[in-house]
Design a protein around this motif. Structure first.
Motif, PDB file in Angstrom:
ATOM      1  N   ASP A  69       0.896  -1.295   0.080  1.00  0.00           N
ATOM      2  CA  ASP A  69       0.078   0.480   0.413  1.00  0.00           C
ATOM      3  C   ASP A  69       0.821   1.453  -0.151  1.00  0.00           C
ATOM      4  N   PHE A  70       1.982   1.005  -1.109  1.00  0.00           N
ATOM      5  CA  PHE A  70       3.193   2.312  -0.748  1.00  0.00           C
ATOM      6  C   PHE A  70       2.936   3.175  -2.594  1.00  0.00           C
ATOM      7  N   PRO A  71       2.671   4.182  -2.636  1.00  0.00           N
ATOM      8  CA  PRO A  71       2.689   4.968  -3.309  1.00  0.00           C
ATOM      9  C   PRO A  71       3.431   4.936  -4.267  1.00  0.00           C
ATOM     10  N   ASP A  72       4.698   4.145  -5.093  1.00  0.00           N
ATOM     11  CA  ASP A  72       5.415   4.191  -5.338  1.00  0.00           C
ATOM     12  C   ASP A  72       6.135   5.074  -6.819  1.00  0.00           C
ATOM     13  N   LEU A  73       6.489   6.208  -7.300  1.00  0.00           N
ATOM     14  CA  LEU A  73       6.629   6.966  -8.667  1.00  0.00           C
ATOM     15  C   LEU A  73       7.678   6.399  -9.192  1.00  0.00           C
ATOM     16  N   THR A  74       8.353   5.501  -8.186  1.00  0.00           N
ATOM     17  CA  THR A  74       9.909   5.693  -8.244  1.00  0.00           C
ATOM     18  C   THR A  74       9.961   4.728  -9.798  1.00  0.00           C
ATOM     19  N   VAL A  75       8.856   4.074 -10.282  1.00  0.00           N
ATOM     20  CA  VAL A  75       9.036   3.108 -11.477  1.00  0.00           C
ATOM     21  C   VAL A  75       9.805   3.802 -12.734  1.00  0.00           C
ATOM     22  N   ASP A  76       8.697   4.862 -12.506  1.00  0.00           N
ATOM     23  CA  ASP A  76       8.920   5.403 -14.105  1.00  0.00           C
ATOM     24  C   ASP A  76      10.606   6.175 -13.631  1.00  0.00           C
ATOM     25  N   ALA A  77      11.644   5.895 -12.843  1.00  0.00           N
ATOM     26  CA  ALA A  77      13.509   6.220 -13.921  1.00  0.00           C
ATOM     27  C   ALA A  77      13.700   4.711 -13.465  1.00  0.00           C
ATOM     28  N   SER A  78      12.939   3.961 -12.204  1.00  0.00           N
ATOM     29  CA  SER A  78      13.854   2.545 -11.807  1.00  0.00           C
ATOM     30  C   SER A  78      13.636   2.082 -13.704  1.00  0.00           C
ATOM     31  N   PHE A  79      12.652   1.764 -13.967  1.00  0.00           N
ATOM     32  CA  PHE A  79      12.716   1.390 -15.700  1.00  0.00           C
ATOM     33  C   PHE A  79      13.398   1.808 -16.701  1.00  0.00           C
ATOM     34  N   THR A  80      13.547   2.908 -16.939  1.00  0.00           N
ATOM     35  CA  THR A  80      14.487   3.585 -17.623  1.00  0.00           C
ATOM     36  C   THR A  80      15.981   3.133 -17.471  1.00  0.00           C
ATOM     37  N   THR A  81      16.355   3.020 -16.003  1.00  0.00           N
ATOM     38  CA  THR A  81      17.660   2.142 -15.385  1.00  0.00           C
ATOM     39  C   THR A  81      18.041   1.009 -15.561  1.00  0.00           C
ATOM     40  N   GLY A  82      16.648  -0.013 -15.711  1.00  0.00           N
ATOM     41  CA  GLY A  82      17.148  -1.197 -16.090  1.00  0.00           C
ATOM     42  C   GLY A  82      17.656  -1.360 -17.502  1.00  0.00           C
ATOM     43  N   ALA A  83      16.369  -0.617 -18.343  1.00  0.00           N
ATOM     44  CA  ALA A  83      16.712  -0.249 -19.626  1.00  0.00           C
ATOM     45  C   ALA A  83      17.994  -0.208 -20.240  1.00  0.00           C
ATOM     46  N   GLY A  84      18.566   0.829 -19.498  1.00  0.00           N
ATOM     47  CA  GLY A  84      19.980   1.574 -19.465  1.00  0.00           C
ATOM     48  C   GLY A  84      21.277   1.009 -18.834  1.00  0.00           C
ATOM     49  N   VAL A  85      21.628  -0.005 -18.246  1.00  0.00           N
ATOM     50  CA  VAL A  85      22.130  -0.856 -17.918  1.00  0.00           C
ATOM     51  C   VAL A  85      22.821  -2.160 -18.593  1.00  0.00           C
ATOM     52  N   ALA A  86      21.581  -2.775 -19.329  1.00  0.00           N
ATOM     53  CA  ALA A  86      21.311  -3.654 -19.425  1.00  0.00           C
ATOM     54  C   ALA A  86      22.037  -3.210 -20.997  1.00  0.00           C
ATOM     55  N   ALA A  87      21.625  -2.551 -21.138  1.00  0.00           N
ATOM     56  CA  ALA A  87      22.163  -1.239 -23.097  1.00  0.00           C
ATOM     57  C   ALA A  87      23.542  -1.550 -23.119  1.00  0.00           C
ATOM     58  N   VAL A  88      24.336  -0.249 -21.710  1.00  0.00           N
ATOM     59  CA  VAL A  88      25.292   0.064 -21.464  1.00  0.00           C
ATOM     60  C   VAL A  88      25.717  -1.540 -21.297  1.00  0.00           C
ATOM     61  N   LEU A  89      25.758  -2.644 -20.819  1.00  0.00           N
ATOM     62  CA  LEU A  89      26.550  -3.514 -20.213  1.00  0.00           C
ATOM     63  C   LEU A  89      26.595  -4.533 -21.813  1.00  0.00           C
ATOM     64  N   ILE A  90      25.679  -4.849 -22.239  1.00  0.00           N
ATOM     65  CA  ILE A  90      25.169  -6.007 -23.982  1.00  0.00           C
ATOM     66  C   ILE A  90      26.438  -5.370 -24.691  1.00  0.00           C
ATOM     67  N   THR A  91      26.376  -3.419 -24.374  1.00  0.00           N
ATOM     68  CA  THR A  91      27.167  -2.964 -26.074  1.00  0.00           C
ATOM     69  C   THR A  91      28.381  -3.000 -25.693  1.00  0.00           C
ATOM     70  N   ASN A  92      28.751  -3.360 -24.201  1.00  0.00           N
ATOM     71  CA  ASN A  92      30.044  -3.772 -24.478  1.00  0.00           C
ATOM     72  C   ASN A  92      30.771  -5.142 -24.040  1.00  0.00           C
ATOM     73  N   GLY A  93      29.941  -5.962 -24.581  1.00  0.00           N
ATOM     74  CA  GLY A  93      30.320  -7.132 -24.723  1.00  0.00           C
ATOM     75  C   GLY A  93      29.713  -8.460 -23.587  1.00  0.00           C
ATOM     76  N   THR A  94      29.276  -7.687 -22.382  1.00  0.00           N
ATOM     77  CA  THR A  94      28.566  -9.114 -21.233  1.00  0.00           C
ATOM     78  C   THR A  94      27.396  -9.985 -21.590  1.00  0.00           C
ATOM     79  N   SER A  95      27.285 -10.822 -21.318  1.00  0.00           N
ATOM     80  CA  SER A  95      26.189 -11.641 -21.876  1.00  0.00           C
ATOM     81  C   SER A  95      24.854 -11.169 -21.704  1.00  0.00           C
ATOM     82  N   PRO A  96      23.897 -10.771 -21.900  1.00  0.00           N
ATOM     83  CA  PRO A  96      22.568 -10.693 -22.425  1.00  0.00           C
ATOM     84  C   PRO A  96      21.986 -11.363 -20.808  1.00  0.00           C
ATOM     85  N   TRP A  97      22.616 -12.486 -20.101  1.00  0.00           N
ATOM     86  CA  TRP A  97      21.605 -12.576 -19.382  1.00  0.00           C
ATOM     87  C   TRP A  97      22.170 -11.859 -18.039  1.00  0.00           C
ATOM     88  N   LEU A  98      23.464 -11.890 -18.160  1.00  0.00           N
ATOM     89  CA  LEU A  98      24.417 -10.944 -16.803  1.00  0.00           C
ATOM     90  C   LEU A  98      24.173  -9.826 -16.579  1.00  0.00           C
TER      91      LEU A  98
END
Length: 304
Positions: free
Chosen positions: A30-59
């Motif tokens: 029962d917590f109104p968490d608006l962090t979601v709008d930014a943490s979604f992008t955080t996940g996308a950005g972290v994954a994109a940076v790591l993948i483009t630098n040769g990291t395993s996509p699952w990692l």
């Protein structure tokens, strides 16, 4: 299957993890968490940076989950230890994460379409992989909510004062719940980025509303009498939401720019309908009682 319906199922599965994250904060804590709008992008950005630098996509996906969980934990700390209003804590973290996300990505947009770039969907279809991923995560959540820690988390949202009287540290359970929620949201962002072929700084805008729509639609259509049923309803609600959006786009009067308006209307209807339905039931019961009372009075009068 029509192309748009196939796409609706794909998007519904991709965003269902985000909806499960919203379910944890919105329904369980029962917590109104608006962090979601930014943490979604955080996940996308972290994954994109790591993948483009040769990291395993699952990692990269695991790293995205960790980054989102860290962001959620900070929101929880601001609320519990900093004594900041829950809504304001989420807003502050959402604002701060915009700059953090820009630092992580280094630029507003990162492409994942190169021939030398491998993603989790390389060589496998979304509709083959994502159902497996979603089912595994859903079942793990169901198991977690049956553990002592999971039960404490659920009890914190139901009656914080009572669970605190039993010696449970509700600050810890809140931080854990918000961290887990944003970890799932960020994980969803990492999958969406890999499926769409890019990560963009603004791709998380409106995620909280989409997540709420999925949760509310799922609960309205499929019920939420148990944790197993509730999490299943959220996943199905995410798919139904995307089907509704797809149907709306089939209309000649709506354009892509109307997505936010459509989403808002869907959420409003989903929120208002249960209360209207309850009001209709109460009125129907009242009419039945009145009719029964009048019938009883007539029978008594006739008997005399």
């Amino acid at each position: 299957m029509p192309v748009w319906l196939n796409g609706a199922f794909e998007l519904g599965l991709l965003y269902s993890l985000m909806a499960l994250g919203v379910y944890i904060t919105f329904r369980i804590l029962d917590f109104p968490d608006l962090t979601v709008d930014a943490s979604f992008t955080t996940g996308a950005g972290v994954a994109a940076v790591l993948i483009t630098n040769g990291t395993s996509p699952w990692l990269a996906c695991l790293a995205a989950f960790g980054a989102g969980a860290a962001a959620g934990a900070i929101t929880g700390l601001l609320h519990t230890k900093g004594k900041i209003n829950g809504l304001l804590s989420g807003i502050l973290m959402m604002i701060a994460l915009y700059s953090v996300n820009m630092r992580i990505m280094g630029k507003p947009n990162i492409g994942l379409m190169g021939t030398d770039i491998s993603t989790v969907f390389s060589g496998v279809k979304v509709l083959v992989l994502m159902p497996i991923v979603v089912v595994i995560i859903k079942l793990l959540l169901d198991l977690f909510f049956k553990t002592d820690l999971g039960l404490s988390l659920r009890a914190t949202g139901d009656n914080e004062r009572m669970i605190r009287s039993f010696g449970t540290n509700t600050d810890t359970t809140k931080i854990l719940g918000i961290a887990l929620s944003n970890g799932l949201v960020a994980l969803s962002g990492s999958f969406v980025a890999q499926q769409s072929g890019f990560a963009d700084i603004s791709m998380g805008v409106g995620m909280i509303v989409i997540g709420l729509a999925s949760v509310i639609i799922g609960e309205a259509l499929f019920g939420a009498k148990s944790v197993f049923r509730a999490t299943l309803a959220v996943v199905l609600g995410s798919i139904v939401y995307r089907i509704i959006i797809g149907l709306a786009y089939q209309s000649e009067f709506l354009e892509v720019s109307d997505l936010k308006l459509i989403t808002a209307v869907i959420v409003i209807i989903a929120l208002v309908f249960p209360s209207l339905q309850k009001s209709w039931k109460q009125k129907r019961l009242a009419r039945k009682r009145t009719a029964s009372l009048l019938s009883s009075m007539e029978q008594r009068g006739g008997g005399r």
